[in-house]
Design a protein around this motif. Structure first.
Motif, PDB file in Angstrom:
ATOM      1  N   GLY A  14     -15.063  45.019  40.939  1.00 22.25           N
ATOM      2  CA  GLY A  14     -13.876  44.528  41.619  1.00 22.25           C
ATOM      3  C   GLY A  14     -14.054  43.254  42.427  1.00 22.25           C
ATOM      4  O   GLY A  14     -13.132  42.821  43.117  1.00 22.25           O
ATOM      5  N   TYR A  15     -15.217  42.638  42.352  1.00 21.56           N
ATOM      6  CA  TYR A  15     -15.450  41.391  43.078  1.00 21.56           C
ATOM      7  C   TYR A  15     -15.087  40.197  42.211  1.00 21.56           C
ATOM      8  O   TYR A  15     -15.245  40.234  40.993  1.00 21.56           O
ATOM      9  N   HIS A  16     -14.625  39.119  42.858  1.00 17.15           N
ATOM     10  CA  HIS A  16     -14.473  37.857  42.149  1.00 17.15           C
ATOM     11  C   HIS A  16     -15.872  37.268  42.016  1.00 17.15           C
ATOM     12  O   HIS A  16     -16.666  37.332  42.950  1.00 17.15           O
ATOM     13  N   THR A  17     -16.181  36.692  40.888  1.00 17.23           N
ATOM     14  CA  THR A  17     -17.508  36.119  40.676  1.00 17.23           C
ATOM     15  C   THR A  17     -17.386  34.724  40.063  1.00 17.23           C
ATOM     16  O   THR A  17     -16.394  34.400  39.411  1.00 17.23           O
ATOM     17  N   ALA A  18     -18.387  33.946  40.302  1.00 11.66           N
ATOM     18  CA  ALA A  18     -18.511  32.625  39.692  1.00 11.66           C
ATOM     19  C   ALA A  18     -19.986  32.420  39.410  1.00 11.66           C
ATOM     20  O   ALA A  18     -20.835  32.894  40.164  1.00 11.66           O
ATOM     21  N   ILE A  19     -20.287  31.744  38.342  1.00 13.77           N
ATOM     22  CA  ILE A  19     -21.669  31.449  37.988  1.00 13.77           C
ATOM     23  C   ILE A  19     -21.857  29.943  38.065  1.00 13.77           C
ATOM     24  O   ILE A  19     -21.092  29.178  37.476  1.00 13.77           O
ATOM     25  N   LEU A  20     -22.875  29.536  38.796  1.00  8.82           N
ATOM     26  CA  LEU A  20     -23.194  28.121  38.916  1.00  8.82           C
ATOM     27  C   LEU A  20     -24.340  27.791  37.969  1.00  8.82           C
ATOM     28  O   LEU A  20     -25.411  28.379  38.055  1.00  8.82           O
ATOM     29  N   THR A  21     -24.099  26.871  37.068  1.00 12.59           N
ATOM     30  CA  THR A  21     -25.159  26.321  36.230  1.00 12.59           C
ATOM     31  C   THR A  21     -25.594  25.028  36.911  1.00 12.59           C
ATOM     32  O   THR A  21     -24.819  24.084  37.014  1.00 12.59           O
ATOM     33  N   TYR A  22     -26.803  25.027  37.430  1.00 11.75           N
ATOM     34  CA  TYR A  22     -27.273  23.917  38.247  1.00 11.75           C
ATOM     35  C   TYR A  22     -28.466  23.240  37.591  1.00 11.75           C
ATOM     36  O   TYR A  22     -29.099  23.773  36.684  1.00 11.75           O
ATOM     37  N   CYS A  23     -28.775  22.052  38.076  1.00 10.50           N
ATOM     38  CA  CYS A  23     -29.889  21.262  37.550  1.00 10.50           C
ATOM     39  C   CYS A  23     -31.219  21.962  37.805  1.00 10.50           C
ATOM     40  O   CYS A  23     -31.418  22.575  38.854  1.00 10.50           O
ATOM     41  N   VAL A  24     -32.126  21.847  36.841  1.00 12.73           N
ATOM     42  CA  VAL A  24     -33.486  22.367  36.991  1.00 12.73           C
ATOM     43  C   VAL A  24     -34.459  21.283  36.543  1.00 12.73           C
ATOM     44  O   VAL A  24     -34.067  20.266  35.979  1.00 12.73           O
ATOM     45  N   GLY A  25     -35.739  21.530  36.777  1.00 11.74           N
ATOM     46  CA  GLY A  25     -36.777  20.585  36.361  1.00 11.74           C
ATOM     47  C   GLY A  25     -36.592  19.232  37.022  1.00 11.74           C
ATOM     48  O   GLY A  25     -36.304  19.143  38.211  1.00 11.74           O
ATOM     49  N   GLU A  26     -36.720  18.169  36.260  1.00 11.17           N
ATOM     50  CA  GLU A  26     -36.578  16.806  36.793  1.00 11.17           C
ATOM     51  C   GLU A  26     -35.219  16.598  37.443  1.00 11.17           C
ATOM     52  O   GLU A  26     -35.099  15.883  38.433  1.00 11.17           O
ATOM     53  N   GLY A  27     -34.179  17.220  36.900  1.00 11.13           N
ATOM     54  CA  GLY A  27     -32.828  17.072  37.454  1.00 11.13           C
ATOM     55  C   GLY A  27     -32.645  17.725  38.807  1.00 11.13           C
ATOM     56  O   GLY A  27     -31.655  17.486  39.487  1.00 11.13           O
ATOM     57  N   ALA A  28     -33.598  18.573  39.196  1.00  7.94           N
ATOM     58  CA  ALA A  28     -33.496  19.289  40.471  1.00  7.94           C
ATOM     59  C   ALA A  28     -34.021  18.477  41.647  1.00  7.94           C
ATOM     60  O   ALA A  28     -33.909  18.912  42.792  1.00  7.94           O
ATOM     61  N   ARG A  29     -34.578  17.329  41.398  1.00  3.36           N
ATOM     62  CA  ARG A  29     -35.164  16.527  42.473  1.00  3.36           C
ATOM     63  C   ARG A  29     -34.095  16.129  43.482  1.00  3.36           C
ATOM     64  O   ARG A  29     -32.910  16.075  43.183  1.00  3.36           O
ATOM     65  N   HIS A  30     -34.554  15.836  44.691  1.00  2.00           N
ATOM     66  CA  HIS A  30     -33.701  15.363  45.778  1.00  2.00           C
ATOM     67  C   HIS A  30     -32.622  16.385  46.126  1.00  2.00           C
ATOM     68  O   HIS A  30     -31.525  16.035  46.526  1.00  2.00           O
ATOM     69  N   TYR A  31     -32.968  17.619  45.920  1.00  2.00           N
ATOM     70  CA  TYR A  31     -32.131  18.769  46.286  1.00  2.00           C
ATOM     71  C   TYR A  31     -30.758  18.771  45.626  1.00  2.00           C
ATOM     72  O   TYR A  31     -29.761  19.230  46.182  1.00  2.00           O
ATOM     73  N   GLN A  32     -30.704  18.257  44.392  1.00  3.62           N
ATOM     74  CA  GLN A  32     -29.454  18.238  43.637  1.00  3.62           C
ATOM     75  C   GLN A  32     -28.869  19.649  43.450  1.00  3.62           C
ATOM     76  O   GLN A  32     -27.654  19.808  43.561  1.00  3.62           O
ATOM     77  N   PRO A  33     -29.668  20.691  43.180  1.00  4.02           N
ATOM     78  CA  PRO A  33     -29.059  22.019  43.038  1.00  4.02           C
ATOM     79  C   PRO A  33     -28.316  22.477  44.298  1.00  4.02           C
ATOM     80  O   PRO A  33     -27.243  23.094  44.186  1.00  4.02           O
ATOM     81  N   LEU A  34     -28.838  22.170  45.493  1.00  2.69           N
ATOM     82  CA  LEU A  34     -28.131  22.566  46.709  1.00  2.69           C
ATOM     83  C   LEU A  34     -26.846  21.763  46.866  1.00  2.69           C
ATOM     84  O   LEU A  34     -25.837  22.300  47.311  1.00  2.69           O
ATOM     85  N   ARG A  35     -26.855  20.506  46.482  1.00  4.66           N
ATOM     86  CA  ARG A  35     -25.615  19.730  46.494  1.00  4.66           C
ATOM     87  C   ARG A  35     -24.592  20.381  45.573  1.00  4.66           C
ATOM     88  O   ARG A  35     -23.405  20.486  45.909  1.00  4.66           O
ATOM     89  N   GLN A  36     -25.043  20.831  44.405  1.00  2.20           N
ATOM     90  CA  GLN A  36     -24.140  21.483  43.451  1.00  2.20           C
ATOM     91  C   GLN A  36     -23.618  22.814  43.996  1.00  2.20           C
ATOM     92  O   GLN A  36     -22.433  23.123  43.855  1.00  2.20           O
ATOM     93  N   LEU A  37     -24.499  23.606  44.607  1.00  2.00           N
ATOM     94  CA  LEU A  37     -24.063  24.882  45.181  1.00  2.00           C
ATOM     95  C   LEU A  37     -23.087  24.648  46.327  1.00  2.00           C
ATOM     96  O   LEU A  37     -22.066  25.329  46.434  1.00  2.00           O
ATOM     97  N   ASN A  38     -23.377  23.681  47.199  1.00  2.00           N
ATOM     98  CA  ASN A  38     -22.459  23.376  48.291  1.00  2.00           C
ATOM     99  C   ASN A  38     -21.098  22.946  47.760  1.00  2.00           C
ATOM    100  O   ASN A  38     -20.058  23.346  48.301  1.00  2.00           O
ATOM    101  N   ALA A  39     -21.092  22.142  46.709  1.00  2.19           N
ATOM    102  CA  ALA A  39     -19.826  21.720  46.105  1.00  2.19           C
ATOM    103  C   ALA A  39     -19.071  22.925  45.556  1.00  2.19           C
ATOM    104  O   ALA A  39     -17.840  23.024  45.699  1.00  2.19           O
ATOM    105  N   ALA A  40     -19.789  23.868  44.957  1.00  4.37           N
ATOM    106  CA  ALA A  40     -19.138  25.066  44.400  1.00  4.37           C
ATOM    107  C   ALA A  40     -18.544  25.932  45.516  1.00  4.37           C
ATOM    108  O   ALA A  40     -17.412  26.424  45.396  1.00  4.37           O
TER     109      ALA A  40
END
Length: 175
Positions: A14-40
């Motif tokens: 019964g929960y609303h859910t969302a899945i975040l597909t975020y950058c990994v490996g080289e794309g994860a540099r400079h904390y890009q995944p946290l920027r993506q999660l914050n945007a989500a």
């Protein structure tokens, strides 16, 4: 590989859910995944009324390196911004709860070096203390549920213990 099955179980409960597909490996540099999660998180909060969500009840869940990302949202909010260029930027980025599943927490004590080097790249040695999240817990860190198995051959179980100890020290509800 954990995202879909876990999200479907929460949705079935019964929960609303969302899945975040975020950058990994080289794309994860400079904390890009946290920027993506914050945007989500900002996107969910900015559309909460239209999407029938409870903006004050947003939990993030992550596994392994994704556990580090989820824990980062609860400990580093305000430091790394979404910079999405839309209404999500004006929303509170701090989640209301954390679900951390065999999380990478520390880059100093019992570290998972591969995750640290993927995230911080050439700045790993310089930044490993700053992004060891057990050292970043504050009174504003959201409540957390953590689980880990002692048999884990990839992420040392002590990572969850370090985080739980830091949460208890700040009197943050934790199981």
């Amino acid at each position: 590989r954990e995202g879909d099955p876990v999200a479907l179980q929460f949705a079935a409960a019964g929960y609303h859910t969302a899945i975040l597909t975020y950058c990994v490996g080289e794309g994860a540099r400079h904390y890009q995944p946290l920027r993506q999660l914050n945007a989500a998180i900002g996107l969910l909060r900015s559309h909460a009324e239209a999407w029938n969500l409870l903006p004050e009840k947003i939990a993030v869940c992550g596994f392994s390196a994704g556990g580090h990302l989820a824990a980062s949202a609860g400990t580093l909010y305000g430091e790394i911004h979404a910079d999405a260029g839309d209404e999500a930027d004006s929303q509170e980025m701090r989640p209301n709860a954390l679900i951390l599943c065999y999380p990478v927490i520390s880059f100093t004590d019992f570290p998972h070096l591969g995750s640290g080097k993927n995230l911080l790249g050439e700045r790993f040695e310089e930044c490993r203390e700053r992004y060891s999240l057990e050292k970043r817990v504050s009174e504003k860190t959201p409540p957390a549920f953590l689980w880990h198995t002692a048999e884990d051959q990839t992420v040392p179980w002590q990572n969850s213990v370090l985080m739980a100890e830091a949460l208890y020290e700040k009197k943050i509800p934790c199981s």
